[in-house]
Design a protein around this motif. Structure first.
Motif, PDB file in Angstrom:
ATOM      1  N   HIS A   1       0.827  -1.204   0.000  1.00  0.00           N
ATOM      2  CA  HIS A   1       0.000   0.000   0.000  1.00  0.00           C
ATOM      3  C   HIS A   1       0.866   1.261   0.000  1.00  0.00           C
ATOM      4  N   PHE A   2       0.444   2.236  -0.803  1.00  0.00           N
ATOM      5  CA  PHE A   2       1.107   3.532  -0.911  1.00  0.00           C
ATOM      6  C   PHE A   2       0.098   4.640  -0.608  1.00  0.00           C
ATOM      7  N   THR A   3       0.459   5.568   0.265  1.00  0.00           N
ATOM      8  CA  THR A   3      -0.320   6.785   0.459  1.00  0.00           C
ATOM      9  C   THR A   3       0.593   7.979   0.231  1.00  0.00           C
ATOM     10  N   ALA A   4       0.321   8.734  -0.818  1.00  0.00           N
ATOM     11  CA  ALA A   4       1.115   9.929  -1.099  1.00  0.00           C
ATOM     12  C   ALA A   4       0.966  10.926   0.049  1.00  0.00           C
ATOM     13  N   ALA A   5       2.066  11.551   0.446  1.00  0.00           N
ATOM     14  CA  ALA A   5       2.044  12.509   1.550  1.00  0.00           C
ATOM     15  C   ALA A   5       1.516  13.857   1.076  1.00  0.00           C
ATOM     16  N   ASN A   6       0.645  14.477   1.877  1.00  0.00           N
ATOM     17  CA  ASN A   6       0.097  15.782   1.454  1.00  0.00           C
ATOM     18  C   ASN A   6       1.086  16.932   1.654  1.00  0.00           C
ATOM     19  N   LEU A   7       2.041  16.786   2.576  1.00  0.00           N
ATOM     20  CA  LEU A   7       3.103  17.788   2.774  1.00  0.00           C
ATOM     21  C   LEU A   7       2.548  19.203   2.902  1.00  0.00           C
ATOM     22  N   ASN A   8       1.404  19.304   3.569  1.00  0.00           N
ATOM     23  CA  ASN A   8       0.696  20.589   3.543  1.00  0.00           C
ATOM     24  C   ASN A   8       1.264  21.619   4.515  1.00  0.00           C
ATOM     25  N   CYS A   9       2.330  21.261   5.236  1.00  0.00           N
ATOM     26  CA  CYS A   9       2.952  22.238   6.135  1.00  0.00           C
ATOM     27  C   CYS A   9       3.675  23.333   5.359  1.00  0.00           C
ATOM     28  N   LYS A  10       4.154  22.999   4.152  1.00  0.00           N
ATOM     29  CA  LYS A  10       4.908  23.949   3.334  1.00  0.00           C
ATOM     30  C   LYS A  10       4.255  24.070   1.961  1.00  0.00           C
ATOM     31  N   PHE A  11       3.975  25.293   1.522  1.00  0.00           N
ATOM     32  CA  PHE A  11       3.310  25.501   0.233  1.00  0.00           C
ATOM     33  C   PHE A  11       4.062  24.824  -0.899  1.00  0.00           C
ATOM     34  N   HIS A  12       5.400  25.013  -0.952  1.00  0.00           N
ATOM     35  CA  HIS A  12       6.152  24.484  -2.089  1.00  0.00           C
ATOM     36  C   HIS A  12       6.115  22.963  -2.157  1.00  0.00           C
ATOM     37  N   ARG A  13       5.915  22.309  -1.021  1.00  0.00           N
ATOM     38  CA  ARG A  13       5.861  20.849  -1.015  1.00  0.00           C
ATOM     39  C   ARG A  13       4.431  20.344  -1.172  1.00  0.00           C
ATOM     40  N   SER A  14       3.462  21.146  -0.781  1.00  0.00           N
ATOM     41  CA  SER A  14       2.063  20.729  -0.921  1.00  0.00           C
ATOM     42  C   SER A  14       1.654  20.571  -2.381  1.00  0.00           C
ATOM     43  N   LEU A  15       2.467  21.122  -3.302  1.00  0.00           N
ATOM     44  CA  LEU A  15       2.169  21.018  -4.726  1.00  0.00           C
ATOM     45  C   LEU A  15       2.504  19.638  -5.294  1.00  0.00           C
ATOM     46  N   GLU A  16       3.228  18.823  -4.554  1.00  0.00           N
ATOM     47  CA  GLU A  16       3.833  17.620  -5.125  1.00  0.00           C
ATOM     48  C   GLU A  16       2.904  16.421  -5.276  1.00  0.00           C
ATOM     49  N   HIS A  17       1.971  16.220  -4.337  1.00  0.00           N
ATOM     50  CA  HIS A  17       1.339  14.899  -4.244  1.00  0.00           C
ATOM     51  C   HIS A  17       0.520  14.464  -5.463  1.00  0.00           C
ATOM     52  N   PRO A  18      -0.125  15.349  -6.223  1.00  0.00           N
ATOM     53  CA  PRO A  18      -0.840  14.835  -7.404  1.00  0.00           C
ATOM     54  C   PRO A  18       0.095  14.161  -8.411  1.00  0.00           C
ATOM     55  N   THR A  19       1.222  14.816  -8.712  1.00  0.00           N
ATOM     56  CA  THR A  19       2.176  14.214  -9.651  1.00  0.00           C
ATOM     57  C   THR A  19       2.864  13.008  -9.025  1.00  0.00           C
ATOM     58  N   THR A  20       3.188  13.093  -7.738  1.00  0.00           N
ATOM     59  CA  THR A  20       3.781  11.944  -7.053  1.00  0.00           C
ATOM     60  C   THR A  20       2.888  10.723  -7.180  1.00  0.00           C
ATOM     61  N   SER A  21       1.596  10.908  -6.982  1.00  0.00           N
ATOM     62  CA  SER A  21       0.649   9.789  -7.076  1.00  0.00           C
ATOM     63  C   SER A  21       0.661   9.175  -8.469  1.00  0.00           C
ATOM     64  N   ARG A  22       0.694  10.031  -9.494  1.00  0.00           N
ATOM     65  CA  ARG A  22       0.707   9.506 -10.863  1.00  0.00           C
ATOM     66  C   ARG A  22       2.002   8.744 -11.161  1.00  0.00           C
ATOM     67  N   ILE A  23       3.125   9.268 -10.678  1.00  0.00           N
ATOM     68  CA  ILE A  23       4.403   8.596 -10.919  1.00  0.00           C
ATOM     69  C   ILE A  23       4.448   7.250 -10.197  1.00  0.00           C
ATOM     70  N   LEU A  24       4.026   7.218  -8.944  1.00  0.00           N
ATOM     71  CA  LEU A  24       4.011   5.961  -8.201  1.00  0.00           C
ATOM     72  C   LEU A  24       3.083   4.945  -8.860  1.00  0.00           C
ATOM     73  N   ALA A  25       1.936   5.410  -9.350  1.00  0.00           N
ATOM     74  CA  ALA A  25       0.994   4.507 -10.016  1.00  0.00           C
ATOM     75  C   ALA A  25       1.589   3.953 -11.304  1.00  0.00           C
ATOM     76  N   ALA A  26       2.429   4.731 -11.979  1.00  0.00           N
ATOM     77  CA  ALA A  26       3.076   4.255 -13.205  1.00  0.00           C
ATOM     78  C   ALA A  26       4.214   3.293 -12.895  1.00  0.00           C
ATOM     79  N   MET A  27       4.818   3.422 -11.727  1.00  0.00           N
ATOM     80  CA  MET A  27       5.906   2.523 -11.319  1.00  0.00           C
ATOM     81  C   MET A  27       5.352   1.214 -10.757  1.00  0.00           C
TER      82      MET A  27
END
Length: 451
Positions: free
Chosen positions: A129-155
């Motif tokens: 099981h994979f749960t992408a992190a929301n990283l919502n403490c920092k704006f610049h990192r909160s942008l990551e999880h949608p693309t992270t999810s797609r990359i992990l799903a492709a891997m």
């Protein structure tokens, strides 16, 4: 019950073409201290690739995780900047430069924050099981999880073996920083283990003390939610609170003050609140699963928290070797710190589980606040699951050579904040990522490929 042969595979983040020192991470001492310095994206990417190659050649299974599209023009558009992509970048630079810097962050290189991963031996449905992190403490990192999810799903695309969960709600109560606050202990990688979730604060229970200077990024409630999503039973989970005092000294994630692998936890004396209770629970629960838990505690009079943060002693990789001993992968900064290096010399001379230390030059990453452990996401896989992984993301000598040529072709030697305004940087980044998705056989995972 027959235990399936299994491995720990480290998937390292490939440093992105916009690697820069924006000083965006309040609470990360190294990140703030390097703010506005000139970076070298090419050198950073090659340092990361060199570490991957070295571990591969040592016999460890190694993979690579692709970076994000940067600058994130869509994020800037969502904040009211309009026009062509070039105009959006120009307007953001003129009116809100900090937002442009945030949209260019290459922090996805630290894949310890990409997701939390639970192996199939631990989960109710027998899948990884994979749960992408929301990283919502920092704006610049909160942008990551949608693309992270797609990359992990492709891997990890095979639904028979892998389950993917969306990031938790992007609110402070469910702040989730991924595997940087998660460790798994087990007798062997193919057997049921104990998953160790470390949190900085509770969103709803005032009995838990909070740090006073820097934010606690991981909540208890987020950790509990991930455990539920992954179908983890109570017998295989331990929650521990990070010491608020060390968060206030720059320990923004648990992997800056502790690292675990197999049956061993390597931690600083001041890492946790109620340490004795935490260690006793880990010992008991792992023992019930056939393991023998062992804690290697670094006393504060040998290595201070300040020295641990400066050297990133605990942001190391703890790896199991064929002879049963453990290898510690540390950054060059550990060798440069006299007290830390003296401690490591004593540690490896003792008859303990950690017998060897290897040093890597990761200066470009370290100056931005990420060491060896930040750069990798650990995924325990049995042979069937490993065979189901997208094989193009598994490091081989050929892939290493291909990625080095790719870096030489697309990456700049130096990047300063003023360079982020250059619209050509976006063109270069998209061209690089378009080629990378073909090398790694990811399909269309980036916004510019989808929209």
């Amino acid at each position: 019950m027959t235990v399936k042969k299994a491995y720990e595979v480290n998937f390292d983040g490939l440093v992105g073409p916009t690697h820069n020192y924006g000083g965006l991470s309040y609470g990360n001492v190294a990140s703030q201290g390097s703010s506005q310095q000139v970076s070298s994206p090419k050198e950073a990417a090659k340092q990361g690739l060199a570490k991957m190659k070295a571990l591969m050649e040592m016999g460890f299974k190694q993979g690579v995780l692709a970076p994000q599209e940067r600058p994130d023009v869509a994020a800037l558009r969502s904040l009211g900047f309009t026009g062509t992509d070039t105009q959006v970048i120009e307007k953001a630079a003129k009116d809100a430069m900090p937002l442009l810097v945030a949209s260019c962050s290459a922090s996805s290189m630290w894949t310890a924050n990409a997701a939390t991963v639970s192996p199939s031996a631990d989960t109710a449905d027998g899948r990884v099981h994979f749960t992408a992190a929301n990283l919502n403490c920092k704006f610049h990192r909160s942008l990551e999880h949608p693309t992270t999810s797609r990359i992990l799903a492709a891997m990890f695309a095979n639904q028979q073996h892998f389950a993917h969960h969306a990031a938790l709600p992007a609110v402070a109560q469910f702040g989730d920083e991924g595997a940087a606050n998660h460790t798994r202990f087990c007798k062997s990688y193919g057997e049921a283990g104990v998953e160790f979730f470390v949190f900085g604060r509770s969103a709803f229970d005032s009995r838990f003390p909070a740090p006073q200077r820097y934010p606690a990024r991981q909540t208890l409630e987020a950790s509990q939610a991930v455990a539920r999503l992954h179908g983890l039973g109570e017998a295989g989970v331990v929650y521990a609170q990070q010491n608020p005092a060390v968060i206030d000294q720059g320990v923004f994630h648990n992997d800056v003050i502790a690292v675990g692998n197999g049956e061993v936890l390597f931690h600083h004396e001041d890492a946790f609140l109620d340490t004795e209770k935490v260690l006793a629970e880990l010992h008991d629960k792992l023992g019930r699963r056939g393991g023998r838990f062992s804690a290697v505690c670094v006393p504060r009079d040998a290595v201070s928290v300040e020295d641990a943060v400066k050297s990133y002693l605990f942001n190391s990789q703890l790896l199991s070797q064929a002879d049963g001993s453990m290898l510690l992968i540390v950054p060059e900064e550990c060798r440069n710190n006299e007290r830390v290096w003296q401690y490591l010399s004593r540690l490896t001379a003792e008859d303990g589980p950690i017998r060897e230390v290897k040093v890597f030059d990761l200066k470009q990453s370290m100056q931005n606040g990420g060491g060896p452990a930040c750069l990798r996401l650990r995924v325990a896989l049995n042979e069937g699951e490993l065979n189901a992984v997208n094989s193009a993301v598994i490091m081989t000598p050929s892939l290493y050579d291909t990625l080095n040529v790719w870096v030489d072709k697309h990456y700049r030697d130096r990047l300063a904040e003023a360079d982020l305004v250059d619209p050509q940087l976006l063109v270069e980044c998209r061209s690089a990522l378009d080629e990378l998705t073909q090398i790694l056989k990811l399909g269309s995972v980036y916004p510019f490929q989808i929209n």
